[in-house]
Design an enzyme around this catalytic site. Structure first.
Site, PDB file in Angstrom:
ATOM      1  N   ASN A  47       0.820  -1.211   0.000  1.00 22.60           N
ATOM      2  CA  ASN A  47       0.000   0.000   0.000  1.00 22.60           C
ATOM      3  C   ASN A  47       0.853   1.260   0.000  1.00 22.60           C
ATOM      4  OD1 ASN A  47      -3.202  -0.043   0.436  1.00 22.60           O
ATOM      5  ND2 ASN A  47      -2.353  -1.952   1.210  1.00 22.60           N
ATOM      6  N   GLY A  48       2.126   1.106   0.349  1.00 16.25           N
ATOM      7  CA  GLY A  48       3.002   2.267   0.306  1.00 16.25           C
ATOM      8  C   GLY A  48       3.156   2.821  -1.086  1.00 16.25           C
ATOM      9  N   CYS A  56      -6.764  -0.935   9.302  1.00 13.14           N
ATOM     10  CA  CYS A  56      -6.409  -1.731   8.120  1.00 13.14           C
ATOM     11  C   CYS A  56      -6.030  -0.742   7.031  1.00 13.14           C
ATOM     12  CB  CYS A  56      -7.547  -2.674   7.713  1.00 13.14           C
ATOM     13  SG  CYS A  56      -9.157  -1.894   7.546  1.00 13.14           S
ATOM     14  N   ARG A  66     -20.744  -3.368   0.088  1.00 11.26           N
ATOM     15  CA  ARG A  66     -20.386  -4.683   0.611  1.00 11.26           C
ATOM     16  C   ARG A  66     -21.531  -5.682   0.524  1.00 11.26           C
ATOM     17  NH1 ARG A  66     -16.496  -2.353  -0.254  1.00 11.26           N
ATOM     18  NH2 ARG A  66     -14.812  -1.773   1.181  1.00 11.26           N
ATOM     19  N   ASP A  73      -8.547   1.203   4.843  1.00 11.19           N
ATOM     20  CA  ASP A  73      -9.494   2.319   4.939  1.00 11.19           C
ATOM     21  C   ASP A  73     -10.088   2.468   6.328  1.00 11.19           C
ATOM     22  OD1 ASP A  73      -9.404   3.139   2.154  1.00 11.19           O
ATOM     23  OD2 ASP A  73     -10.440   1.271   1.711  1.00 11.19           O
ATOM     24  N   TRP A  96     -12.661   0.699   7.653  1.00 13.42           N
ATOM     25  CA  TRP A  96     -14.105   0.473   7.795  1.00 13.42           C
ATOM     26  C   TRP A  96     -14.516  -0.972   7.526  1.00 13.42           C
ATOM     27  CZ3 TRP A  96     -14.351   4.820   3.741  1.00 13.42           C
ATOM     28  CH2 TRP A  96     -14.030   4.332   2.460  1.00 13.42           C
ATOM     29  N   ILE A 121     -10.961  -7.665   1.221  1.00  9.16           N
ATOM     30  CA  ILE A 121     -12.363  -7.949   0.913  1.00  9.16           C
ATOM     31  C   ILE A 121     -12.509  -8.884  -0.274  1.00  9.16           C
ATOM     32  CG2 ILE A 121     -13.167  -5.766   1.886  1.00  9.16           C
ATOM     33  CD1 ILE A 121     -13.424  -4.697  -1.002  1.00  9.16           C
TER      34      ILE A 121
END
Length: 611
Positions: free
Chosen positions: A344-345, A459, A505, A461, A463, A370
């Site tokens: 994610n960096g 994590c 979701r 985000d 949520w 997810i």
């Protein structure tokens, strides 16, 4: 059966009073009367109800089904002499503005297996073929079949009388109303909830829960009540009252008392989606807290820093915890695998370095994203579809008679060694994910309860996995959340108020801007797990499916995921181990999930929930 502990939050479009519970829209327009917006400046209150002309289409009569219909539920289409092949029971099949309703011809009662809310329908197959079976009558073979696949794991099969228009009428109604294009076609907007009063203001309910966390009584109201929300360590701030600080956070936030609102504004810029570290639960005895946030924006080399963010995070653990003068420890728990956090960096995200946060330790839980969870559930359902011999209510399923092309038309439920091995592998994969969440949440709760340490969870985000872990740890730490009222408060606090994207979701309709004018239309989300594309589900029906997934949506853009279902599965595992620790049973969890999928109430309709 509805979830009585969660108050419905919808009103009729022609009501003039403002909504007290509001959902956000993922679009913005520059009209004179803007619709609800994602940035927090708009809400359902901005809609001028009087300008909406005939928001719902005229409906037909109840067609003799009055005793079975809910308030303001009306029938659009109906079939008589329809057989639910799962139970071999004949009855009347009706399409209403809320559900597909099946009433037994013999018992004159609603058959739950054949009754499914329209928004819980994942796929329709109208070209299903049954394999010839011994002793099966020819006249049954000639019946016209309709298969309904639900997001709630059920697969039902209806047989209509041949040479009638009943099947086409029912199918046309299902195609039209299961994915409505008009917002007001949802049943949630059709009736007045009978349990919503002025005292049900969600903002007041959230403040009341904050009061309980501070272990204070609830003697005041209005501004006096809000001023009382603080103790020697923490305070409730209204810095996000207009959602300008963070559009996906509640309007009231618990933060360290020595952190100013200006500090919060500066710290928010260093976190993904401006989801800065705030407190979800606090122990009034020890001063330990459970906090949540999104990932820090440290960059590819993990060298970007924010002094205010470091000050805020450090303020979570500065209290002395014993007479010897020991300072509290802080655990920063990253729910992701370490490799994913580093990856994610490249997008600007990443994870904290303990060297930048005094008395802290950074841990990674290795919980997958997810998309992995969606595929795991998809594979589990594929196996059940291909090899299961019973229906969702435990009765022998007529769906098992449908030819499976992968098995060359053989019937299901073979039970051979290969299928059992596959089942163990598939089920084990799903349960491994459940175990990871349970282990992570129990570890978090243990550090707070036994070590009096503070824990910050995030994590990417903040949520999805964050909500699972924080809400489950709260349930382990606080017995109140294991009661009916407490469960409602927990869902409303950590799932709704902190912005879990339910519409994406759960694959339920959400709101988007109409390209052509002043009306609103519903964005057709792909169904849970994109299961309609799985091999076994494709083999069940015709090559031309009536699936309502839009052609432009791809696997990579599918953001559906069983995040809430996993959380409920974790609770059900705890219920099996400690049944006396809960006021409710697993049936309550099933009813709760049914309410989410049905869209009967307004609580779970959209991606954001303003509190």
């Amino acid at each position: 059966m509805c979830c009585v502990s969660l108050l419905p939050t919808t009103t009729k479009p022609n009501q003039t009073q403002a909504r007290t519970e509001r959902a956000r829209c993922p679009s913005r327009r520059d009209d004179a009367r803007p619709p609800p917006e994602m940035d927090g400046s708009g809400s359902w209150d901005t809609i001028d109800w009087n300008q909406i002309k005939e928001p719902r289409p005229p409906r037909s009569s109840s067609q003799g089904m009055e005793e079975f219909l809910l308030e303001d539920e009306e029938v659009y289409a109906q079939g008589h002499g329809v057989v639910l092949l799962n139970t071999d029971e004949a009855g009347i099949l009706s399409v209403t503005n809320f559900r597909l309703l099946f009433v037994s011809q013999a018992t004159k009662g609603v058959i739950e297996l054949g009754t499914i809310p329209l928004t819980a329908i994942e796929k329709l197959n109208d070209d299903v073929k049954l394999q010839p079976l011994p002793r099966q009558h020819d006249k049954k073979q000639s019946r016209e079949l309709l298969q309904v696949i639900g997001k709630d794991m059920r697969i039902t099969l209806f047989a209509f009388l041949p040479k009638t228009k009943q099947k086409n009428e029912v199918l046309d109604a299902l195609r039209r109303y299961s994915k409505p294009t008009n917002l007001w076609d949802l049943y949630a907007f059709s009736c007045d909830p009978s349990t919503v009063y002025q005292k049900s203001d969600p903002k007041m309910r959230l403040l009341k829960e904050y009061h309980r966390l501070f272990r204070k009584w609830f003697p005041h109201s209005g501004s006096e009540f809000e001023k009382d929300l603080h103790n020697e360590w923490w305070r409730v701030t209204k810095a996000n009252s207009n959602y300008s600080l963070c559009s996906t956070y509640p309007s009231a936030l618990i933060v360290p008392r020595n952190i100013s609102d200006e500090d919060l504004l500066q710290a928010s810029s260093f976190r993904s989606g401006r989801r800065l570290p705030v407190i979800s639960w606090c122990d009034p005895g020890s001063g330990a807290v459970l906090a949540r946030s999104s990932q820090p924006l440290v960059g590819l080399m993990m060298n970007f820093r924010n002094n205010t963010d470091e000050k805020l995070v450090s303020a979570l653990c500065t209290q002395i915890i014993d007479p010897t003068g020991s300072l509290r420890k802080l655990y920063i728990v990253d729910a992701r695998p370490r490799a994913n956090a580093l990856a994610n960096g490249a997008k600007g995200g990443g994870s904290e370095s303990s060297s930048n946060y005094p008395r802290s330790e950074v841990l990674f839980l290795g919980i997958q994203n997810i998309h992995t969870m969606r595929e795991s559930l998809s594979r589990l359902r594929d196996y059940v579809d291909a090899h299961g011999s019973i229906s969702s209510n435990g009765i022998s399923s007529a769906v098992s008679f449908v030819g499976d092309r992968r098995n060359r038309g053989s019937t299901w439920g073979g039970g051979n060694l290969n299928s059992m091995t596959q089942f163990s592998s598939t089920l084990g994969e799903w349960l491994n994910h459940i175990q990871s969440i349970l282990v992570g949440a129990s570890w978090i709760a243990a550090q707070i309860a036994q070590e009096s340490a503070s824990v910050l969870v995030h994590c990417s985000d903040g949520w999805d996995r964050t909500t699972q872990l924080v809400a489950l740890a709260c349930l382990l730490l606080d017995p109140y959340y294991r009661t009916f009222n407490g469960f409602q408060a927990l869902v409303e606090k950590d799932w709704l108020a902190f912005g879990h994207p339910f519409a994406e979701r759960m694959g339920v309709p959400t709101i988007t801007e109409n390209n052509g004018g002043s009306q609103f239309e519903l964005l057709r989300q792909p169904s849970l797990g994109n299961l309609s594309s799985s091999p076994s589900r494709g083999a069940l029906g015709s090559s031309v499916s009536t699936s309502n997934t839009t052609s432009g949506q791809s696997q990579t853009s599918n953001n559906c995921s069983p995040i809430l279902l996993q959380w409920l599965d974790c609770i059900s595992q705890l219920l099996r181990l400690y049944p006396s620790a809960f006021e409710f049973s697993s049936k309550f969890l099933v009813d709760f999930m049914d309410c989410v999928l049905s869209c009967r109430f307004g609580n779970f309709l959209c991606n954001r929930y303003l509190i």
